[in-house]
Design a protein around this motif. Structure first.
Motif, PDB file in Angstrom:
ATOM      1  N   ARG A 159     -17.927 -19.294 -40.221  1.00  0.00           N
ATOM      2  CA  ARG A 159     -18.013 -20.626 -40.602  1.00  0.00           C
ATOM      3  C   ARG A 159     -18.894 -21.238 -39.513  1.00  0.00           C
ATOM      4  O   ARG A 159     -18.617 -21.336 -38.216  1.00  0.00           O
ATOM      5  N   THR A 212     -17.021 -20.383 -35.940  1.00  0.00           N
ATOM      6  CA  THR A 212     -15.817 -19.677 -36.116  1.00  0.00           C
ATOM      7  C   THR A 212     -16.045 -18.201 -36.721  1.00  0.00           C
ATOM      8  O   THR A 212     -16.537 -18.355 -37.936  1.00  0.00           O
ATOM      9  N   VAL A 249     -13.600 -15.026 -37.860  1.00  0.00           N
ATOM     10  CA  VAL A 249     -12.148 -14.359 -38.155  1.00  0.00           C
ATOM     11  C   VAL A 249     -12.365 -13.084 -38.988  1.00  0.00           C
ATOM     12  O   VAL A 249     -12.938 -13.339 -39.778  1.00  0.00           O
ATOM     13  N   ASN A 258     -11.244 -12.960 -33.668  1.00  0.00           N
ATOM     14  CA  ASN A 258     -10.681 -14.244 -33.396  1.00  0.00           C
ATOM     15  C   ASN A 258     -11.720 -14.903 -32.470  1.00  0.00           C
ATOM     16  O   ASN A 258     -11.428 -14.935 -31.339  1.00  0.00           O
ATOM     17  N   LYS A 262     -14.062 -18.465 -31.345  1.00  0.00           N
ATOM     18  CA  LYS A 262     -14.700 -19.952 -31.359  1.00  0.00           C
ATOM     19  C   LYS A 262     -15.778 -20.069 -30.412  1.00  0.00           C
ATOM     20  O   LYS A 262     -15.455 -19.699 -29.436  1.00  0.00           O
ATOM     21  N   THR A 313     -10.328 -19.992 -29.783  1.00  0.00           N
ATOM     22  CA  THR A 313      -9.668 -19.114 -30.906  1.00  0.00           C
ATOM     23  C   THR A 313      -9.228 -20.019 -31.985  1.00  0.00           C
ATOM     24  O   THR A 313      -8.790 -21.101 -31.721  1.00  0.00           O
ATOM     25  N   VAL A 314      -8.891 -19.664 -33.053  1.00  0.00           N
ATOM     26  CA  VAL A 314      -8.294 -20.503 -34.146  1.00  0.00           C
ATOM     27  C   VAL A 314      -6.769 -19.814 -34.028  1.00  0.00           C
ATOM     28  O   VAL A 314      -6.500 -18.764 -33.507  1.00  0.00           O
ATOM     29  N   SER A 315      -5.734 -20.699 -34.294  1.00  0.00           N
ATOM     30  CA  SER A 315      -4.330 -20.579 -34.593  1.00  0.00           C
ATOM     31  C   SER A 315      -4.190 -19.705 -35.760  1.00  0.00           C
ATOM     32  O   SER A 315      -4.871 -19.508 -36.574  1.00  0.00           O
ATOM     33  N   GLU A 365      -4.414 -21.521 -39.002  1.00  0.00           N
ATOM     34  CA  GLU A 365      -5.742 -21.480 -39.522  1.00  0.00           C
ATOM     35  C   GLU A 365      -6.511 -20.105 -39.930  1.00  0.00           C
ATOM     36  O   GLU A 365      -7.051 -20.023 -40.934  1.00  0.00           O
ATOM     37  N   ALA A 366      -5.912 -19.299 -39.144  1.00  0.00           N
ATOM     38  CA  ALA A 366      -6.456 -17.725 -39.586  1.00  0.00           C
ATOM     39  C   ALA A 366      -5.859 -17.359 -40.989  1.00  0.00           C
ATOM     40  O   ALA A 366      -6.737 -16.814 -41.772  1.00  0.00           O
ATOM     41  N   PHE A 372      -8.102 -19.199 -43.562  1.00  0.00           N
ATOM     42  CA  PHE A 372      -9.378 -18.725 -43.610  1.00  0.00           C
ATOM     43  C   PHE A 372      -9.133 -17.426 -44.809  1.00  0.00           C
ATOM     44  O   PHE A 372      -9.856 -17.120 -45.661  1.00  0.00           O
TER      45      PHE A 372
END
Length: 285
Positions: free
Chosen positions: A231, A237, A239, A250, A252, A257-259, A262-263, A266
């Motif tokens: 993204r 981002t 993933v 993972n 950013k 990183t995304v939680s 959030e993963a 996605f």
């Protein structure tokens, strides 16, 4: 005249004595301890009860706290049978010394033994490129082992994503666009041989004018499942998942990183994008 002859004889006697005391020394007898062993001697030498050495990295790197270092002595032809092993936690800058006690009664002089080393630092593994024989066949009991770092699963997945993206020009392209209230969506997908959707680019826009929110997401698929997403926006981002849907990539931009939530979102979005593209897939002949 007699006096002259006596003097001459005395001089010859003296010279003769000097000559005898100044003869070149004979070669020194080699010290038995420093004499190289013959193959027969090496074959009959006692088997050491300790294997020692040091472990270093080909590419310098600082190892993080909690890294695990495992050392094993194995028969090269039956490496699943461990003769001796040790494991410890290491950190900081290599090299790392090791000492591996050995039971000589377990060593067969006719076989080949090697030291295997594995260093695990988080997701990163360090493995040796060359075998390290010890104990038999003229090998010693001390070795210096150099390890190479392997790519992490996330790094391998990122490389696979980039390679796939670089080859979409050779795939069949499908596309569509639609409006849903204030949501505008435009996408294109890329289908490889076998009628498999492998890649999608989805652009969305919500709202109008200066308040519009835009999104650009790229999806990669493998065996009809989400493989990875990229993204783009204020923060980039990435993933990615393994074949079981477990997150292995993972990232950013900026090091975050995304939680987990959030993963998962996605992954769900990728699944929805895949289903959307299926409606435009070429019909199988």
């Amino acid at each position: 005249m007699m006096k002259f002859v006596a003097t001459a004889l005395t001089a010859l006697a003296v010279l003769g004595g000097c000559s005898s005391s100044s003869q070149a020394p004979t070669a020194a007898t080699p010290d038995a301890a420093s004499t190289p062993q013959t193959p027969q001697q090496a074959a009959n030498a006692p088997i050491p009860s300790l294997v020692t050495g040091s472990i270093s990295l080909r590419e310098p790197a600082a190892i993080n706290e909690g890294a695990k270092l495992g050392v094993q002595l194995v028969d090269v032809a039956q490496q699943e049978l461990v003769i001796a092993e040790t494991s410890e936690t290491v950190s900081g800058q290599p090299p790392y010394p090791f000492s591996l006690p050995v039971d000589p009664s377990k060593i067969d002089r006719t076989r080949v033994y090697v030291v295997n080393v594995l260093l695990t630092d988080g997701e990163r593994r360090y493995v040796q490129a060359l075998q390290a024989p010890v104990l038999t066949g003229g090998a010693g009991s001390s070795v210096n082992i150099v390890l190479n770092g392997e790519a992490t699963p996330g790094e391998t997945l990122k490389e696979a994503f980039n390679k796939l993206k670089a080859h979409i020009g050779g795939m069949k392209r499908i596309q569509d666009a639609f409006l849903d209230g204030d949501l505008s969506v435009a996408w294109d997908g890329f289908v490889e041989a076998g009628n498999k959707l492998r890649f999608m680019r989805v652009n969305t826009e919500t709202g109008d004018g200066d308040t519009a929110v835009r999104s650009n997401v790229e999806y990669a698929f493998l065996n009809d499942k989400p493989m990875a997403i990229l993204r783009k926006g204020a923060a980039t981002t990435r993933v990615g998942w393994d074949e079981n849907g477990v997150v292995i990539l993972n990232e950013k931009s900026g090091g975050g990183t995304v939680s987990d939530e959030e993963a998962k979102a996605f992954y769900d979005n990728a699944t929805q994008a895949f289903a959307m593209a299926q409606k435009k897939m070429p019909k199988k002949k």
